[in-house]
Design a protein around this motif. Structure first.
Motif, short mmCIF file in Angstrom:
data_model
loop_
_atom_site.label_atom_id
_atom_site.label_comp_id
_atom_site.label_asym_id
_atom_site.label_seq_id
_atom_site.Cartn_x
_atom_site.Cartn_y
_atom_site.Cartn_z
N THR A 34 0.82 -1.21 0.00
CA THR A 34 0.00 0.00 0.00
C THR A 34 0.86 1.27 0.00
O THR A 34 0.56 2.23 -0.71
CB THR A 34 -0.92 -0.03 1.25
N ALA A 35 1.93 1.26 0.78
CA ALA A 35 2.80 2.44 0.84
C ALA A 35 3.38 2.74 -0.54
O ALA A 35 3.60 3.90 -0.91
CB ALA A 35 3.90 2.22 1.87
N VAL A 43 8.90 5.24 2.20
CA VAL A 43 7.55 5.44 2.74
C VAL A 43 7.14 4.14 3.43
O VAL A 43 7.15 3.07 2.82
CB VAL A 43 6.53 5.78 1.62
N GLN A 63 4.56 2.72 6.83
CA GLN A 63 3.75 2.94 8.03
C GLN A 63 4.57 2.57 9.27
O GLN A 63 4.75 3.35 10.18
CB GLN A 63 2.48 2.07 7.94
N SER A 64 5.07 1.32 9.25
CA SER A 64 5.75 0.79 10.45
C SER A 64 7.14 1.38 10.65
O SER A 64 7.63 1.46 11.76
CB SER A 64 5.87 -0.73 10.33
N GLY A 65 7.79 1.73 9.53
CA GLY A 65 9.19 2.15 9.60
C GLY A 65 10.13 0.99 9.86
O GLY A 65 11.32 1.18 10.17
N THR A 98 9.74 -2.21 7.82
CA THR A 98 9.69 -3.19 6.73
C THR A 98 11.12 -3.49 6.23
O THR A 98 11.84 -2.57 5.83
CB THR A 98 8.79 -2.65 5.60
N VAL A 127 -4.68 -5.02 9.95
CA VAL A 127 -3.55 -5.41 9.11
C VAL A 127 -3.60 -4.68 7.77
O VAL A 127 -2.57 -4.27 7.22
CB VAL A 127 -3.53 -6.95 8.94
N SER A 130 -3.84 -1.64 5.59
CA SER A 130 -3.54 -0.24 5.86
C SER A 130 -4.62 0.67 5.28
O SER A 130 -5.03 0.50 4.13
CB SER A 130 -2.18 0.09 5.25
N GLN A 174 -0.13 9.18 4.32
CA GLN A 174 1.06 9.19 3.45
C GLN A 174 0.81 10.08 2.24
O GLN A 174 1.65 10.90 1.85
CB GLN A 174 1.38 7.76 2.98
N LYS A 233 -6.77 -4.01 -1.46
CA LYS A 233 -7.63 -4.06 -0.26
C LYS A 233 -8.63 -5.20 -0.39
O LYS A 233 -8.85 -5.96 0.55
CB LYS A 233 -8.42 -2.74 -0.07
N VAL A 261 6.30 -6.16 8.09
CA VAL A 261 6.97 -7.32 7.51
C VAL A 261 8.49 -7.17 7.71
O VAL A 261 9.17 -6.54 6.90
CB VAL A 261 6.60 -7.48 6.03
C1 F6R Z 1 -1.70 -3.60 2.78
C2 F6R Z 1 -0.59 -3.29 3.66
C3 F6R Z 1 0.77 -3.64 3.20
C4 F6R Z 1 1.79 -2.61 3.71
C5 F6R Z 1 3.21 -3.07 3.38
C6 F6R Z 1 4.25 -2.04 3.79
O1 F6R Z 1 -2.92 -3.18 3.30
O2 F6R Z 1 -0.77 -2.82 4.75
O3 F6R Z 1 0.84 -3.78 1.82
O4 F6R Z 1 1.51 -1.38 3.12
O5 F6R Z 1 3.47 -4.28 4.02
O6 F6R Z 1 4.23 -1.85 5.17
P1 F6R Z 1 4.89 -0.56 5.80
O7 F6R Z 1 4.11 0.62 5.32
O8 F6R Z 1 4.82 -0.76 7.27
O9 F6R Z 1 6.31 -0.49 5.30
#
Ligand code: F6R
Length: 605
Positions: A298-299, A342, A344-346, A348, A394, A396, A403, A481, A602
C-alpha cells in the motif's frame, strides 16, 4: 511479523504476558506461546492459532512465574502448529525470536551430531547453541553473547535460562526490540504496543545490541560487546489507542478516523494560516534533481500517486520502486537525488535495506513513517512523521491517506523551491489539501450505500479496478484491499492498458470498478469503461457530481463522491476503495483485522 514480549519482576507475569500478546496479535497470529520461570524451574504453554487458543490452554493448565517470555508467530520456517510455536526450549534455554536465522541449516547440521531437534524452525538452533555453551561450562552471559556471534540473519530475541530466574537476555539485529522500564520490573517488547499497558519509558536497542535485564537494571552492549548507553524515549498515546471502541473492527475504526488523522498530518506540513506548505528546514528541494521513492504494498501505491504530483506540479523526475526489487537491482544513483522511504511501520525489512543502500551511497535520505521510534525514522537523515496514530488493522487505511497527504504537501514545497508553482497556485493546492478532512467526512456518509454495493461484489470471484493518471495507483490499492481482506481475486489496471491483454478476462457480469472523477482524463476513462461494458462487464462507476452528470448512463451502479480539486481527488477516492473492500469482507465473514497469511510490519525479506 512475530511479536515478542518479556517481563522480569517480582509478581506473577502470565496474565500480563497474554495481555501484551493480544496487543501484538496484529503482527502475527499463526500460533503463540509463553515460557516462565518459577523458583528457577522452566515451564511452557503453547497453542496453534490465535491467542484465545493459548488462553484456553492456560485455563486447562496454568503456568506462572516472576519472569517470562511470550511470542505470537507469523510462520517463516515450519508450518504453523503447536510444535513450531515459540518459545523453543533446548535443555536449560528457552527463546522467542522474530526474524530469520539465515545460516540455520548449517548450524542445525553441526548441532544435530549431538542434539535432537524437535521443530522445523530456524529459531530452535538458538536454544541449542545457548544450551550447548552452558553445558560447556560458560556463564549464562557468555553463553548468550557467544551464541549470538554464530548467528547470521535478522533477529530480535529474548531468552531465559532454567535455574536463572533473575536474568533475561535480549538481542537485536535487523528486527526491532525495545526495553521497557517499570517500578521494580523490566520489560522487553518488539514494539511500543506490546508494552503499552506496562511502561511508557522505552529504550530502543540499536543494530547489533544485546542486553542483560534484571528486575531493576539493564545493561546494554553493542555488537563488539562494549557497554553502550541508549536514550530513553517517552512514549505518548497509552493503551487506549489500541482499543476498538464501539467499532466492529479496527479497520472500520481506522477508516472513520481519517478526517482527524489527515488533519493531524496536515498540521505538520501545511501552515493553515499562511496557506502554504511548511516543511522541516532540513528538507530542501532547491538542489534536488531527482527523487527516488521506495516502499512496499500500500505504501508503494502512495508513492506512485506522488510521482504524478511531483512531476506535474514540481517538474521533478521521480523513480518509484518496490523495495524488494530495488535493494537487489544495483540501482544507478545520481548525486543530487533525494531518497524517500515510505513506510507505516518504519520497520519493513526491504524498505529499510533500500534506505541503508542509499545512505551508504551518500544520497540524502528521508523516511516518511507513522512510527517515529522506528528504525527507519532513526536511521534516515530526515524523519518525516505522518501522525496517523497506531494502525492495528492489518490492511492499511488511515496510514495510506496520511502518506498521500504528507507527500502532497512535499510536492507543494518542491514546486515552490523549484519555482514551478507560483504563490497563487501553491495557495490553491494548499487550500485543496486543507479541505480534505471535511470532504473525507462527507465521503464517509456514503458508507450505507457502499455497503449495499459491496453485497453484489462479494458474490463474485474476481473483479477489476480501473483508473487513469493518479487514479491508477488508487485502482491498485482498491484491488489490493479487496484481495487481502475478502480473498476475492482482483486486478488494478490502467484503464488504457486493459485492451492490451486482460480484457480477454471480461465476461458477462465481471465486476469492473471504474475510478473516474471529472478531470482532464475523464473522457478517455469513460471510453475505456464502454469498451468493457460492451463486453458484458458490470460497471460500478466511482466519480463526482460532474462526472456522474456526464456518464451516469454508462454505469450499472454509481457512487458519487464529494467534488474535490483534481490534486486531492485520489485521497477522496481511496475512502470508497476501503469501504467497498471492508464491507465485501464482512459479507463474506472473513477475519477483517487479521486476514489469513498476512502480518502487519513485515520484518523479514
Ligand atoms: C496492505 C498493507 C501492506 C503494507 C506493506 C508495507 O494493506 O498494509 O501492503 O503497506 O506491508 O508496510 P509498511 O508501510 O509498514 O512499510
Amino acid at each position: 511479523m512475530c511479536g515478542i514480549i518479556g517481563i522480569i519482576g517480582t509478581s506473577e507475569v502470565t496474565e500480563r504476558l497474554v495481555d501484551g500478546l493480544k496487543r501484538l496479535e496484529y503482527r502475527g497470529y499463526d500460533s503463540s506461546g509463553i515460557a516462565v520461570l518459577k523458583g528457577g524451574v522452566l515451564n511452557r504453554a503453547r497453542a496453534e492459532g490465535k491467542i484465545k487458543a493459548l488462553e484456553a490452554r492456560l485455563a486447562e493448565k496454568h503456568v506462572d512465574g516472576s519472569i517470562g517470555i511470550a511470542h505470537t508467530r507469523w510462520a517463516t520456517h515450519g508450518v504453523p502448529n503447536k510444535t513450531n510455536a515459540h518459545p523453543h526450549i533446548s535443555g536449560r534455554a528457552a527463546v522467542v525470536h522474530n526474524g530469520i536465522i539465515e545460516n540455520f541449516i548449517e548450524l542445525r547440521e553441526a548441532l544435530s551430531k549431538t542434539r535432537k531437534f524437535e521443530t522445523e524452525t530456524d529459531t530452535e538452533v538458538i536454544a541449542h547453541l545457548v544450551d550447548d555453551a552452558l553445558n560447556a561450562g560458560l556463564s549464562p552471559i557468555d553463553a548468550f553473547s557467544q551464541s549470538l556471534k554464530k548467528l547470521r540473519g535478522a533477529y530480535a530475541l529474548s531468552l531465559i535460562i532454567d535455574g536463572q530466574d533473575d536474568t533475561m537476555f535480549i538481542a537485536r539485529s535487523g528486527s526491532p526490540l525495545a526495553i521497557g522500564l517499570g517500578e521494580g520490573e523490566t520489560y522487553a517488547g518488539s514494539d511500543a504496543m506490546a508494552l503499552a499497558q506496562l511502561s511508557n519509558r522505552l529504550i530502543y536497542l540499536e543494530e547489533g545490541d544485546w542486553a542483560v535485564l534484571t528486575k531493576d537494571s539493564y545493561h546494554i552492549f553493542d555488537e563488539n560487546d562494549v557497554p553502550a548507553e541508549r536514550p530513553i524515549s517517552i512514549i505518548s498515546g497509552g493503551p487506549a489507542m489500541a482499543e476498538k471502541g464501539n467499532y466492529r473492527h479496527f479497520m472500520l475504526k481506522e477508516i472513520y478516523e481519517q478526517p482527524e488523522t489527515i488533519g493531524r498530518t496536515l498540521s505538520n506540513y501545511i501552515d493553515e494560516f499562511r496557506v502554504k506548505a511548511d516543511l522541516p528546514d532540513a528538507l530542501s528541494f532547491s538542489h534536488i534533481d531527482r527523487i527516488i521513492i521506495v516502499a512496499c504494498g500500500t505504501a508503494s501505491y502512495a508513492a506512485m500517486v506522488a510521482k504524478y504530483w511531483f512531476e506535474q506540479y514540481a517538474g521533478l523526475a521521480v523513480d518509484i520502486d518496490i523495495a524488494s526489487e530495488f535493494r537487489y537491482r544495483k540501482p544507478v544513483l545520481m548525486k543530487n537525488s533525494l531518497f524517500i522511504a515510505v513506510s507505516q511501520s518504519g520497520e519493513t525489512a526491504d524498505t529499510l535495506a533500500a534506505l541503508r543502500y542509499c545512505k551508504q551511497a551518500g544520497i540524502k535520505t528521508a523516511a516518511l513513517v507513522n512510527v517515529m521510534t522506528s528504525t527507519m525514522a532513526r536511521e534516515a537523515d530526515i524523519a518525516l512523521p505522518i501522525n496517523a496514530g497506531p494502525e492495528i488493522g492489518v490492511a492499511s487505511t488511515k496510514a495510506f491517506t496520511s502518506q498521500l497527504t504528507a507527500l502532497a504537501a512535499l510536492t507543494l514545497a518542491a514546486g515552490r523551491a523549484r519555482k514551478t508553482l507560483n504563490a497563487d497556485m501553491e495557495t490553491e493546492l494548499a487550500q485543496a489539501l486543507i479541505q480534505t478532512p471535511r470532504l473525507v467526512s462527507e465521503a464517509l456518509k456514503l458508507d450505507p450505500k457502499i455497503e449495499a454495493m459491496s453485497d453484489d461484489l462479494s458474490k463474485h470471484s474476481s473483479a477489476f479496478y480501473l483508473g487513469r493518471g493518479p487514479h491508477v495507483p488508487i485502482a491498485f490499492e482498491g484491488a489490493l484491499k479487496l484481495k487481502e481482506i475478502s480473498y476475492i481475486h482482483a486486478e488494478g489496471y490502467a484503464a488504457g492498458e486493459l485492451k492490451h491483454g486482460p480484457i480477454a478476462l471480461i465476461e458477462d457480469g465481471t465486476p469492473v470498478i471504474v475510478i473516474a472523477p471529472m478531470d482532464e482524463l475523464f473522457e478517455k476513462t469513460i471510453s475505456n469503461l464502454q469498451e468493457v461494458a460492451s463486453r458484458g462487464a458490470h460497471i460500478l462507476l466511482i466519480t463526482d457530481k460532474e462526472g456522474a452528470a456526464f456518464a451516469e448512463a454508462f454505469a450499472h451502479e454509481l457512487l458519487i463522491l464529494p467534488t474535490s480539486h483534481a490534486f486531492t481527488a485520489p485521497i477522496i477516492m481511496s475512502i470508497a476503495m476501503q469501504l467497498l473492500a471492508y464491507h465485501a469482507a464482512v459479507h463474506l465473514g472473513t477475519d477483517v483485522d487479521q486476514p489469513r497469511n498476512l502480518a502487519k510490519s513485515v520484518t523479514v525479506e
